[in-house]
Design a protein around this motif. Structure first.
Motif, PDB file in Angstrom:
ATOM      1  N   PHE A  51      -2.401  11.782   1.692  1.00  0.00           N
ATOM      2  CA  PHE A  51      -3.310  10.683   1.564  1.00  0.00           C
ATOM      3  C   PHE A  51      -3.703  10.368   3.217  1.00  0.00           C
ATOM      4  N   TYR A  52      -3.748  10.826   4.594  1.00  0.00           N
ATOM      5  CA  TYR A  52      -4.112  10.574   5.483  1.00  0.00           C
ATOM      6  C   TYR A  52      -5.652  10.785   5.165  1.00  0.00           C
ATOM      7  N   ASP A  61       0.994  -1.122  -0.136  1.00  0.00           N
ATOM      8  CA  ASP A  61       0.050  -0.283   0.061  1.00  0.00           C
ATOM      9  C   ASP A  61       0.868   1.236   0.444  1.00  0.00           C
ATOM     10  N   TRP A 115      -3.194  -0.640   5.128  1.00  0.00           N
ATOM     11  CA  TRP A 115      -3.225  -2.574   4.889  1.00  0.00           C
ATOM     12  C   TRP A 115      -3.030  -2.987   5.471  1.00  0.00           C
ATOM     13  N   THR A 167      -6.682   7.186   3.147  1.00  0.00           N
ATOM     14  CA  THR A 167      -6.508   6.148   3.095  1.00  0.00           C
ATOM     15  C   THR A 167      -6.408   5.317   3.956  1.00  0.00           C
ATOM     16  N   LYS A 168      -6.902   3.958   3.904  1.00  0.00           N
ATOM     17  CA  LYS A 168      -6.735   2.641   4.763  1.00  0.00           C
ATOM     18  C   LYS A 168      -4.991   2.278   4.717  1.00  0.00           C
TER      19      LYS A 168
END
Lengths: 111, 167
Positions: free
Chosen positions: A85-86, A29, A93, A90-91
């Motif tokens: 991204f955070y 990820d 992985w 976005t989770k």
């Protein structure tokens, strides 16, 4: 002799950059990819620059300045990218989560 | 030393050292022009450089910076060997997780250095900073670790070294 030591450092740097590229392909990820991209490439750059210092000793001060800029800016930029991204949700992985991933954000794709 | 003079002195020193390293000579005319430019840049930018207030300017700071640099390079090397092992192994042993750690650095500059150090050391990446909490992405988080243990394991020796030259 000096150019031999320089070449060895260049080789080490190049190997670490290659490892960074391999890691970029293999990691699952975005956060892990950023990690590999930052660390391996930073050490690779250090290796390359140190190698050039040995081959062309008269450039040492300028190369040290370059080294300082790379060391200061590369973690900051990777941190900024991962923060973006955070914030966008976005989770992280996980191995277990792999089975139940579903296609998300269908509406976004249509736009 | 007065608190207000810290940004001026540090901006001037940074400019002068950068000038010397980039010109790579001690010729008198280069020194004079570098000095003039450093003073001009210092006067214009130093009042806005609040971040530099975090620096501790004293005689012990220089060996502190050197000790920090050596420890940092050692940690970077270790991080890369660790990463190389992970990347090249057939099934990557990674258990990524977001963890929150608490720092005791007070100034923004101290947090910046700490976050940079965390990003470049084994398996960790700083994602966000809120006050004294750092959000860290850890590539191999052990099961059921509590915040105190995590903090000790990630920050390690860095705060000790950093506190010698930043608040």
């Amino acid at each position: 002799m000096m150019s031999l030591i320089g070449s060895i450092f260049l080789l080490i740097g190049a190997i670490f950059i290659l490892l960074g590229a391999v890691g970029l392909l293999r990691m699952p990820d975005v956060y892990n990819r950023i990690q590999v991209g930052t660390k391996a490439v930073t050490l690779g750059t250090i290796g390359v620059v140190v190698g050039i210092i040995f081959i062309h000793p008269q450039w040492w001060s300028k190369l040290l300045v370059i080294l300082g800029f790379v060391l200061l800016t590369s973690p900051v930029s990777s941190s900024a990218i991962s923060r973006a991204f955070y914030r966008s949700g976005t989770k992280v992985w996980h191995k277990k989560r792999l089975a139940k991933t579903k296609p998300e954000q269908k509406g976004r794709a249509k736009e | 030393m007065k608190k207000e003079s810290v940004p001026y002195i540090s901006v001037f020193l940074i400019c002068m050292v950068l000038w010397l390293m980039l010109t790579a000579t001690f010729a008198t005319d280069e020194l004079i022009s570098g000095f003039v430019i450093a003073v001009v840049v210092c006067v214009i930018t130093a009042p806005r450089m609040q971040i530099l207030n975090g620096l501790r300017l004293h005689l012990g700071a220089f060996p502190g910076v050197l000790a920090y640099l050596f420890y940092f390079l050692y940690a970077l090397l270790k991080a890369n060997l660790d990463l190389a092992k992970r990347v090249l192994s057939r099934n990557m042993h990674i258990h990524p997780q977001m963890v929150e750690i608490k720092t005791s650095m007070q100034s923004d500059l101290g947090k910046l250095f700490l976050a940079n150090s965390i990003t470049l050391t084994p398996g960790t990446l700083t994602v966000d900073v809120n006050d004294d909490k750092l959000l860290v992405h850890w590539i191999d988080c052990p099961e059921g670790a509590d915040m105190k243990k995590i903090t000790g394991e990630i920050i390690g020796q860095f705060e000790k070294y950093l506190k010698r030259f930043v608040k």
